[in-house]
Design an enzyme around this catalytic site. Structure first.
Site, short mmCIF file in Angstrom:
data_model
loop_
_atom_site.label_atom_id
_atom_site.label_comp_id
_atom_site.label_asym_id
_atom_site.label_seq_id
_atom_site.Cartn_x
_atom_site.Cartn_y
_atom_site.Cartn_z
N ASP A 4 -6.58 14.03 -5.37
CA ASP A 4 -6.13 14.30 -6.61
C ASP A 4 -7.10 14.46 -7.74
O ASP A 4 -7.90 13.39 -8.29
CB ASP A 4 -5.28 12.76 -7.15
CG ASP A 4 -4.58 12.94 -8.60
OD1 ASP A 4 -4.63 13.94 -9.02
OD2 ASP A 4 -4.03 11.80 -8.82
N ASN B 212 0.30 4.99 -7.85
CA ASN B 212 -0.41 4.02 -8.81
C ASN B 212 -0.60 4.50 -10.32
O ASN B 212 -1.10 3.70 -11.07
CB ASN B 212 -1.67 3.63 -8.16
CG ASN B 212 -2.55 4.72 -7.82
OD1 ASN B 212 -2.33 5.95 -8.15
ND2 ASN B 212 -3.91 4.48 -7.54
N GLY C 163 -6.56 -1.99 -14.52
CA GLY C 163 -6.11 -2.82 -13.79
C GLY C 163 -4.87 -2.44 -12.79
O GLY C 163 -4.42 -1.25 -13.07
N HIS D 42 -13.59 2.16 -10.64
CA HIS D 42 -12.40 2.82 -11.39
C HIS D 42 -11.15 2.11 -11.38
O HIS D 42 -10.41 2.51 -12.18
CB HIS D 42 -12.34 4.30 -10.82
CG HIS D 42 -11.41 3.99 -9.47
ND1 HIS D 42 -11.59 3.18 -8.34
CD2 HIS D 42 -10.32 5.03 -9.01
CE1 HIS D 42 -10.57 3.40 -7.48
NE2 HIS D 42 -9.68 4.39 -7.95
#
Lengths: 494, 149
Positions: free
Chosen positions: A108, A215, A392, A417
């Site tokens: 990605d 995510n 988070g 990150h």
């Protein structure tokens, strides 16, 4: 192969595996590789014990065998096992003689995070959070097979996006003039669209302005704590309770295909150049070769695509606020604070053993964190240092930080990150029920709107390392300075 | 097409991505099973209509690369044409001179319909990471593969 690593504690939060020979099984044969530099991990004891449970250290020591690697192969406080390179790592190599590897960036390309501020406070937003999430969910498509609401773009527009970066979206009316100046690299790297395959272009043509899944998220947050009033003010954060919006996504199928294509190209080149690899996903070529040059230009294109993607989403976020509050986005101060990349390769100058060197800095799950006064920062960030966004996991805090001088010495100007997974997705699904997690979060004042309950279980807060500890390690090391802690009010996920 | 009882798969615990072990008596059955696992991860249901067919032929320098390239086609059609794979007819996985392999197949499925199809896990890429593909005596083949999500 399972290894026992000789991990030496050099100082608080700094661990090192000294240079040594290491054995790796390659296509059924055991071969010996030489670590050219030590492997370093920046973590506290609790995070380190998690890091030790998977293949992170094995992968990190593989990275330290790559030709031209400088200083040390770095695992940050959120490091976990990846493919080839660990996620949450930095590898810097000499520009020409050192290697360039698509695996050091990841699939990605320019996955990243963007933060918008508002002049609204949580008292104004909480009562309308469901409405706002519904608007965001409709305007910013997410999940498998999600296409942006503008549909397929023309080949000419796509080339423009790939070569000119975020200015494309702004020119088309999907942004404010000032937005580009608040992106890393001003939202443009030197791409050449001819280096991007037809397949990659085809995967990307309908996906601009879509979130994807996993995510990736879109989050409405409130300021929970301000650690540094002066810096916060300079970035437009004035008080606790102020509302912000965070966007986390990348280059979608286009970037994934660019990585896949060049991994295959480099694999063939590896055979031609007679390179022996401890892991096939580490396929690399020396920086001076045509394959390295082509990959870099294609990767820049994918990065430019990602900036446009986050820019389009920014436009829809502004529009969603506008629709719900019946006010112009400008009147709600919906300025872009900053946009960071956390899967990227950069050509950067760094000081190694007192000498200035041009390096290929691979950041895979790592965020650039340049300190105040760094020459690459635009003027308005010179006094503060570069804003650093560390998100988070779903339902937990995110941090706005700024880069600090020790990052240049310890981590090639980089930091963590995100939280980094602690449990596998299967374990998370076994341990959590999506509905229950959503209900628990709702009791804490956090609304979740997702494509499925499974994704909520997979992304449950307990499946991740503690973001507070991940950020604290970087803060204590002097890599970044914490400025603001943000907690979610509402989240939409793919 | 009915599934052979000696063909199957199981997920292996992986810290971030999806790792799966697949076994089958032939390479053709192994490739088919792997593609179906991949497709169901992305769109778990409901039943996929088989009203569109796409001929997919790939060739690569070895069997693992042939699988890698061929599975990447599933992702390609998913993104570029919103194609949901329901079944696949793997007609042959042939060994060619020089160690090369060719896969000849037909993808069968339909277009993704929002509100009808379930959006599962978007797979970004097929990876070579810790990939093993071994012949298990007379019992057939066993594959371990990681999908990046």
């Amino acid at each position: 192969m399972r290894h026992e690593f000789n991990l030496v504690k050099l100082a608080e939060n700094i661990y090192e595996i000294p240079k040594t020979k290491k054995m790796a099984r390659v296509e059924g044969q055991v071969k010996s590789f030489e670590m050219l530099v030590p492997a370093r991990v920046y973590a506290n004891e609790a995070l380190l014990s998690k890091i030790k449970t998977d293949q992170t250290l094995d992968q990190l020591t593989n990275v330290s065998c790559l030709p031209g690697t400088q200083k040390f192969a770095i695992g940050l406080s959120d490091a976990h096992q990846g493919y080839g390179f660990p996620i949450g790592g930095v590898a810097a190599t000499l520009e020409k003689e050192g290697v360039i590897s698509p695996g050091g960036v990841g699939y990605d390309i320019n996955c990243g995070v963007r933060l918008l501020r508002t002049s609204l406070n949580d008292g104004e937003v909480r009562p309308r959070i469901k409405e706002l999430l519904n608007a965001l969910f409709d305007n910013v498509p997410s999940g498998v097979g999600s296409s942006g609401t503008i549909g397929a773009i023309t080949p000419k527009d796509l080339d423009d996006i790939l070569e000119n970066g975020v200015s494309w979206a702004i020119k088309k009316g999907y942004g404010w003039e000032e937005d580009a100046a608040n992106c890393e690299e001003q939202g443009c790297l030197p791409g050449n669209s001819q280096k991007v395959s037809g397949k990659a272009k085809s995967r990307g043509k309908t996906q601009i302005g879509s979130l994807g899944s996993g995510n990736h998220f879109l989050e409405i947050q409130r300021v929970a704590e301000i650690y540094d009033q002066t810096t916060a003010k300079a970035l437009g954060i004035n008080e606790v309770g102020q509302v912000t919006a965070m966007i986390h996504t990348g280059s979608r199928g286009l970037g994934h295909q660019v990585c896949t294509d060049y991994l295959r190209t480099m694999e063939q080149a590896v055979r031609r150049y007679n390179i022996s690899l401890p892991d096939r996903e580490l396929a690399y070529v020396p920086g001076h070769t045509p394959e390295a040059h082509d990959y870099f230009e294609a990767m820049c294109c994918a990065a430019n695509f990602a900036w446009n993607n986050r820019q389009m989403i920014t436009h829809w976020v502004r529009k969603s606020f506008s629709d719900v509050y019946k006010r112009k986005a400008e009147d709600m101060d919906l300025h872009l604070i900053y946009d960071v990349c956390h899967n990227i390769l950069k050509k950067e100058e760094h000081v190694v053993d007192g000498k200035k060197l041009m390096l290929n800095v691979h950041r895979k799950g790592a965020t650039r964190a340049f300190p105040p006064g760094h020459e690459k920062l635009p003027k308005h960030f010179q006094p503060t240092g570069q804003p650093v966004l560390i998100p988070g996991s779903m339902g937990t805090a995110s941090y706005l930080c700024v880069g600090q001088p020790r990052a240049m010495e310890l981590s090639f100007g980089s930091t963590a990150h995100g939280a980094g997974r602690a449990l596998s997705r299967q374990e998370a699904i076994r341990n959590y029920r999506g509905r229950e997690i959503a209900n628990q979060l709702q009791m804490r004042g956090i609304y979740i709107k997702a494509q499925s309950d499974t994704v909520i279980a997979e992304e449950a807060p307990g499946a991740y390392k503690s973001i507070d500890q991940v950020v604290q390690v970087s803060h204590d090391l002097g890599i970044v300075k914490k400025v603001v802690k943000l907690v979610p009010i509402g989240v939409t996920k793919g | 097409m009915a599934r052979d009882p000696t063909t199957g798969h199981e997920f292996i615990s992986h810290p971030a991505d999806i790792q799966v072990a697949v076994w089958a008596p032939t390479l053709e059955a192994l490739f088919r099973e792997t593609a179906l696992v991949l497709a169901r991860l992305m769109v778990p249901g409901p039943e996929i209509a088989l009203d569109r067919e796409i001929e997919v032929v790939t060739e690569a320098e070895d069997v693992k690369s042939a699988l890698f390239d061929w599975l990447t086609e599933v992702l390609f059609y998913s993104d570029s044409e919103l194609f949901v794979l329901g079944d696949v007819d793997v007609r042959s996985v042939e060994s060619l001179p020089g160690g090369r392999y060719r896969v000849t197949s037909t993808f069968k499925g339909e277009a993704f319909k929002k509100g009808h199809h379930v959006s599962g896990t978007e797979v970004k890429a097929i990876t070579y990471s810790y990939m093993t593909l071994e012949r298990e005596g007379e019992g057939g083949y066993r594959l371990e593969i990681i999908f990046d999500i």
